[in-house]
Design a protein around this motif. Structure first.
Motif, PDB file in Angstrom:
ATOM      1  N   ASN A 119      27.493   4.848  30.168  1.00 61.16           N
ATOM      2  CA  ASN A 119      28.281   4.325  31.290  1.00 61.16           C
ATOM      3  C   ASN A 119      29.092   3.092  30.928  1.00 61.16           C
ATOM      4  OD1 ASN A 119      26.127   2.509  31.128  1.00 61.16           O
ATOM      5  ND2 ASN A 119      26.049   2.190  33.338  1.00 61.16           N
ATOM      6  N   LEU A 120      28.970   2.588  29.694  1.00 59.18           N
ATOM      7  CA  LEU A 120      29.825   1.500  29.220  1.00 59.18           C
ATOM      8  C   LEU A 120      30.950   2.077  28.365  1.00 59.18           C
ATOM      9  CD1 LEU A 120      27.365  -1.375  28.202  1.00 59.18           C
ATOM     10  CD2 LEU A 120      28.498  -0.973  30.390  1.00 59.18           C
ATOM     11  N   TYR A 121      32.161   1.658  28.643  1.00 58.20           N
ATOM     12  CA  TYR A 121      33.302   2.193  27.894  1.00 58.20           C
ATOM     13  C   TYR A 121      33.222   1.807  26.426  1.00 58.20           C
ATOM     14  CZ  TYR A 121      38.149   3.402  26.755  1.00 58.20           C
ATOM     15  OH  TYR A 121      39.281   3.938  26.192  1.00 58.20           O
ATOM     16  N   ALA A 122      32.729   0.594  26.128  1.00 58.80           N
ATOM     17  CA  ALA A 122      32.618   0.161  24.729  1.00 58.80           C
ATOM     18  C   ALA A 122      31.712   1.122  23.956  1.00 58.80           C
ATOM     19  CB  ALA A 122      32.081  -1.260  24.655  1.00 58.80           C
ATOM     20  N   CYS A 123      30.578   1.510  24.546  1.00 61.48           N
ATOM     21  CA  CYS A 123      29.652   2.434  23.883  1.00 61.48           C
ATOM     22  C   CYS A 123      30.233   3.836  23.801  1.00 61.48           C
ATOM     23  CB  CYS A 123      28.325   2.465  24.636  1.00 61.48           C
ATOM     24  SG  CYS A 123      27.422   0.913  24.557  1.00 61.48           S
ATOM     25  N   PHE A 124      30.863   4.261  24.881  1.00 58.41           N
ATOM     26  CA  PHE A 124      31.523   5.573  24.905  1.00 58.41           C
ATOM     27  C   PHE A 124      32.515   5.683  23.751  1.00 58.41           C
ATOM     28  CE2 PHE A 124      35.525   7.593  26.260  1.00 58.41           C
ATOM     29  CZ  PHE A 124      35.118   8.898  26.526  1.00 58.41           C
ATOM     30  N   ALA A 125      33.336   4.655  23.570  1.00 59.05           N
ATOM     31  CA  ALA A 125      34.363   4.682  22.525  1.00 59.05           C
ATOM     32  C   ALA A 125      33.749   4.625  21.132  1.00 59.05           C
ATOM     33  CB  ALA A 125      35.339   3.523  22.735  1.00 59.05           C
ATOM     34  N   VAL A 126      32.730   3.790  20.939  1.00 62.02           N
ATOM     35  CA  VAL A 126      32.077   3.695  19.630  1.00 62.02           C
ATOM     36  C   VAL A 126      31.453   5.028  19.248  1.00 62.02           C
ATOM     37  CG1 VAL A 126      30.151   2.659  18.379  1.00 62.02           C
ATOM     38  CG2 VAL A 126      31.708   1.206  19.674  1.00 62.02           C
ATOM     39  N   SER A 127      30.723   5.641  20.177  1.00 65.25           N
ATOM     40  CA  SER A 127      30.095   6.939  19.905  1.00 65.25           C
ATOM     41  C   SER A 127      31.140   7.984  19.571  1.00 65.25           C
ATOM     42  CB  SER A 127      29.271   7.389  21.118  1.00 65.25           C
ATOM     43  OG  SER A 127      28.188   6.527  21.350  1.00 65.25           O
ATOM     44  N   LYS A 128      32.215   7.983  20.327  1.00 62.98           N
ATOM     45  CA  LYS A 128      33.277   8.977  20.121  1.00 62.98           C
ATOM     46  C   LYS A 128      33.936   8.805  18.758  1.00 62.98           C
ATOM     47  CE  LYS A 128      36.875  11.148  22.954  1.00 62.98           C
ATOM     48  NZ  LYS A 128      37.682  11.030  24.196  1.00 62.98           N
ATOM     49  N   SER A 129      34.125   7.557  18.346  1.00 62.02           N
ATOM     50  CA  SER A 129      34.783   7.312  17.051  1.00 62.02           C
ATOM     51  C   SER A 129      33.920   7.794  15.896  1.00 62.02           C
ATOM     52  CB  SER A 129      35.094   5.819  16.889  1.00 62.02           C
ATOM     53  OG  SER A 129      33.913   5.054  16.751  1.00 62.02           O
ATOM     54  N   LYS A 130      32.577   7.770  16.081  1.00 60.33           N
ATOM     55  CA  LYS A 130      31.680   8.207  15.019  1.00 60.33           C
ATOM     56  C   LYS A 130      31.577   9.723  14.922  1.00 60.33           C
ATOM     57  CE  LYS A 130      28.595   4.166  15.183  1.00 60.33           C
ATOM     58  NZ  LYS A 130      27.213   3.715  15.513  1.00 60.33           N
ATOM     59  N   ILE A 131      31.788  10.397  16.027  1.00 58.49           N
ATOM     60  CA  ILE A 131      31.500  11.826  16.081  1.00 58.49           C
ATOM     61  C   ILE A 131      32.754  12.691  16.064  1.00 58.49           C
ATOM     62  CG2 ILE A 131      30.459  13.608  17.582  1.00 58.49           C
ATOM     63  CD1 ILE A 131      28.525  11.310  18.520  1.00 58.49           C
ATOM     64  N   LEU A 132      33.856  12.187  16.590  1.00 59.84           N
ATOM     65  CA  LEU A 132      35.093  12.966  16.613  1.00 59.84           C
ATOM     66  C   LEU A 132      35.508  13.407  15.216  1.00 59.84           C
ATOM     67  CD1 LEU A 132      37.481  11.138  19.122  1.00 59.84           C
ATOM     68  CD2 LEU A 132      36.713  13.492  19.290  1.00 59.84           C
ATOM     69  N   ASN A 133      36.004  14.599  15.133  1.00 56.55           N
ATOM     70  CA  ASN A 133      36.634  15.067  13.897  1.00 56.55           C
ATOM     71  C   ASN A 133      38.069  14.548  13.894  1.00 56.55           C
ATOM     72  OD1 ASN A 133      37.775  16.425  11.752  1.00 56.55           O
ATOM     73  ND2 ASN A 133      36.803  18.386  12.237  1.00 56.55           N
ATOM     74  N   ALA A 134      38.308  13.494  13.093  1.00 57.89           N
ATOM     75  CA  ALA A 134      39.604  12.805  13.122  1.00 57.89           C
ATOM     76  C   ALA A 134      40.640  13.447  12.212  1.00 57.89           C
ATOM     77  CB  ALA A 134      39.402  11.345  12.736  1.00 57.89           C
ATOM     78  N   THR A 135      40.331  14.626  11.660  1.00 57.52           N
ATOM     79  CA  THR A 135      41.298  15.306  10.805  1.00 57.52           C
ATOM     80  C   THR A 135      42.563  15.614  11.598  1.00 57.52           C
ATOM     81  OG1 THR A 135      39.470  16.321   9.583  1.00 57.52           O
ATOM     82  CG2 THR A 135      41.662  17.310   9.323  1.00 57.52           C
ATOM     83  N   GLY A 136      43.708  15.209  11.066  1.00 58.82           N
ATOM     84  CA  GLY A 136      44.985  15.469  11.726  1.00 58.82           C
ATOM     85  C   GLY A 136      45.385  14.429  12.741  1.00 58.82           C
ATOM     86  N   PHE A 137      44.574  13.372  12.905  1.00 61.89           N
ATOM     87  CA  PHE A 137      44.912  12.319  13.859  1.00 61.89           C
ATOM     88  C   PHE A 137      46.164  11.551  13.411  1.00 61.89           C
ATOM     89  CE2 PHE A 137      40.925  11.107  16.558  1.00 61.89           C
ATOM     90  CZ  PHE A 137      40.878  12.403  17.056  1.00 61.89           C
TER      91      PHE A 137
END
Length: 638
Positions: free
Chosen positions: A55-73
């Motif tokens: 429920n914290l945006y800071a945590c949401f963003a950190v988790s997403k940055s670790k797990i997202l497949n950033a290929t092609g970003f």
């Protein structure tokens, strides 16, 4: 990133425990409901489809940055943002929120050096600009914000959390901040979904195989401890207050960090969960006791699937906690992480919050096997503690008992928020000094309860009298004065768990609590309804059967009146079930059995023996419709 409750150091133990208990495959859906910085979710990204929430945006963003497949970003952006930001000259960037609120030049606060505050502002404002110009996607935006939060944490002038800054500069805080990529950039293998939601509102919308819960376990409010990171992540320029420039937390204050409320949230989350397996991480120093968690999980678990792993760990302690341990001689005390695992039962059983004589919790599973299908309205005419009503499935449920005081107490407990009741209960316990075997305190409470007219008494005082009374009995004299003596028990975690699950289930079922003579329902009943009758048993010594307690008693003549009532129902094609009991030699109920056979009703006896008032009992039921499950070996049809 340093984070309270982080599971980075326990990942191997968590993995080992889960993998021994649960089979994982490429299609397994793993949900990390309180992801924090995403350590647990990230560790499963190479083998599971993930649902990640915080429920914290800071945590949401950190988790997403670790797990997202950033290929092609960043193809549309046309540049490498990390290279761009790390080479940018930000010396003249003084219009940002961090520089004006979290750095010394303007505000005097020392969360960041002036130089790093300018860099944080420039990066964060530029990310919003790129997004508004459609140069980056929402995933790319969250990815960059997550990387920024991780980078910021490496140059923050704090001891670990952000409730306050250090007055002497930490050497790492004066180094120039670099925007860093995630340390583990291995692409995720599965399909992943990310949520920025309250856990209890989200749980009803998702489902999967493994639900991992690592909720807050102390009174620490994460939004307060990490307000600086949340403000940077949101970039919403909030109104701040106090020496630490805290934001208004508003509705982000978590009930999981409040004693009394956390138990309510936990039960609700487990009850709603549509996951095959549930894994719970919790600290031995948490607000919820091990016993409460265990009681709740066992209620919702398939029998035999509850498991518990105890893990040693070094607990995070702030300066205040360290000093407290020194004062209390607990400096070298060990701390543990509890890891609970269950397989969820899709049809759990619920029980009364009262220790009611003749309660049906031990046999309610047997009763449910023989309930008819397609019930419009379920009538529990001798409702007692309401256990059968709680476990009924129907379009409408009517609980009835001629003891209007008990009925009113159940209605009161069902209609009030359990966390609010907990506050009142604990306040009353403190006011009266209630404790096990404290006769003087108990008598003061009982006198105060009896001091007003019966219709004006506080139901919560009655509830506490039952909690602390002898064997939790509910006893009144002919003047309707409560007269049970003091016992050797009290309000505890087991009773609170039953209270919460009762209230939640009663509201879910929308049970109507009524107190009338059962015969008053005759004209109301129609085909499609189902009537369940569990009258007092003639050979029992229950205090409610003698007719001298301010309520009608029960004798052989009244039992025959009930038999006539049931014959009338049968003549109108209304289905019923009558509960009674059989001892080893079934002679005690010969009259009932002969009556049933004379009318063509079905008599079924449960072969499983249960204890009732320290005597062996077997449940006997009489139904006027075809009973289901008669092929089962533990059932005898007479």
């Amino acid at each position: 990133m340093r984070y309270i409750g982080s599971k980075v150091k326990l990942i191997d133990e968590i993995h080992d425990t889960i993998e021994k208990a649960i089979s994982l495959n490429a299609g397994t859906v793993f949900c990390d409901m309180f992801s924090g910085t995403g350590a647990v979710a990230e560790s499963f990204k190479d083998r599971c489809n993930l649902i990640v929430n915080d429920n914290l945006y800071a945590c949401f963003a950190v988790s997403k940055s670790k797990i997202l497949n950033a290929t092609g970003f960043f193809a549309k952006l046309g540049l490498d943002p990390f290279d761009f930001f790390n080479k940018a000259d930000t010396d003249g960037y003084t219009s940002g929120f961090c520089y004006n609120n979290f750095a010394p030049a303007v505000s005097g606060r020392q969360y960041f050096s002036d130089e790093n505050a300018k860099r944080i502002d420039f990066i964060r404002d530029t990310i919003d600009l790129w997004y508004s110009e459609n140069k980056i996607s929402s995933d790319e935006k969250d990815y960059l914000i997550g990387c920024l939060i991780e980078s910021v944490s490496k140059v923050s002038n704090v001891a670990g959390v952000y409730s306050a800054f250090l007055h002497i500069w930490d050497p790492r805080a004066v180094k120039r901040m670099e925007l860093l990529r995630p340390e583990n950039s291995t692409p995720a293998a599965g399909t992943n979904r990310f949520f920025l939601r309250d856990a209890n509102s989200l749980i009803g919308e998702i489902e999967g195989d493994i639900l991992y819960l690592d909720p807050p376990y102390t009174s620490t409010q994460y939004i307060s401890q990490y307000h600086v990171l949340e403000t940077i992540a949101k970039n919403d320029r909030p109104v701040t207050h106090g020496k630490g420039a805290h934001r208004d937390n508003g509705d982000q204050l978590s009930k999981w960090s409040k004693k009394g409320a956390v138990e309510n949230e936990f039960v609700d989350l487990i009850a709603q969960a549509r996951f095959r397996h549930i894994v719970v991480s919790y600290s031995d120093a948490g607000l919820m006791s091990k016993e409460f968690i265990e009681k709740t999980l066992k209620r919702f678990a398939l029998p035999g699937t509850y498991r518990l792993k105890k893990i040693d760990f070094v607990k995070y302690k702030n300066t205040r906690a360290v000093k407290r341990e020194e004062r209390e001689n607990l400096k070298d005390s060990k701390h543990f992480e509890w890891l609970f695992i269950i397989e969820k039962n899709p049809a759990p059983l619920f029980q009364s919050p009262l220790n009611y004589i003749g309660g049906k919790y031990d046999v309610v599973g047997f009763l449910k096997q023989h309930f008819p299908r397609g019930i419009r309205t379920f009538y529990d005419l001798f409702g007692g503690g309401a256990t059968v009503s709680l476990n009924a499935e129907a379009d409408r449920i009517v609980y009835n008992d001629n003891n209007w005081i008990v009925c009113g107490l159940l209605r009161y407990l069902a209609s009030h928020d359990s966390a609010a009741l907990y506050k009142k209960i604990t306040a009353l316990i403190k006011k009266y000094g209630l404790s096990k075997s404290n006769k003087e305190a108990y008598v003061r409470l009982r006198n105060d309860y009896n001091a007003v007219s019966a219709r004006e008494r506080d139901p919560l005082l009655l509830y506490l009298l039952i909690c602390y009374g002898f064997e939790h009995q509910i006893r009144f004299n002919a003047n309707l004065e409560f007269n049970n003596p003091c016992g050797n028990s009290g309000f505890n975690d087991e009773m609170y768990e039953k209270l919460i699950t009762f209230a939640r289930r009663a509201r879910q079922q929308n049970i109507q609590f009524r107190s009338e003579d059962y015969q008053a329902y005759l004209d109301e009943l129609t085909p499609g309804d189902f009537v369940y009758c569990d009258p007092p048993y003639l050979s029992t010594c229950g205090v409610y059967t003698d007719g001298r307690r301010g309520f009608n008693g029960w004798d052989a003549a009244q039992q025959r009146g009930l038999m006539l009532f049931l014959e009338q129902l049968h003549g109108r094609n209304i289905r019923f079930m009558l509960s009674n009991y059989a001892e080893h030699a079934e002679s005690d109920n010969n009259e009932l059995i002969l009556w049933a056979k004379k009318n063509g009703f079905t008599v079924i006896c449960n072969d499983k023996i249960t204890k009732r008032n320290r005597q062996n009992r077997r449940e006997l039921i009489i139904v006027n419709y075809e009973a289901y499950g008669n092929h089962r070996p533990d059932i005898q049809q007479l």
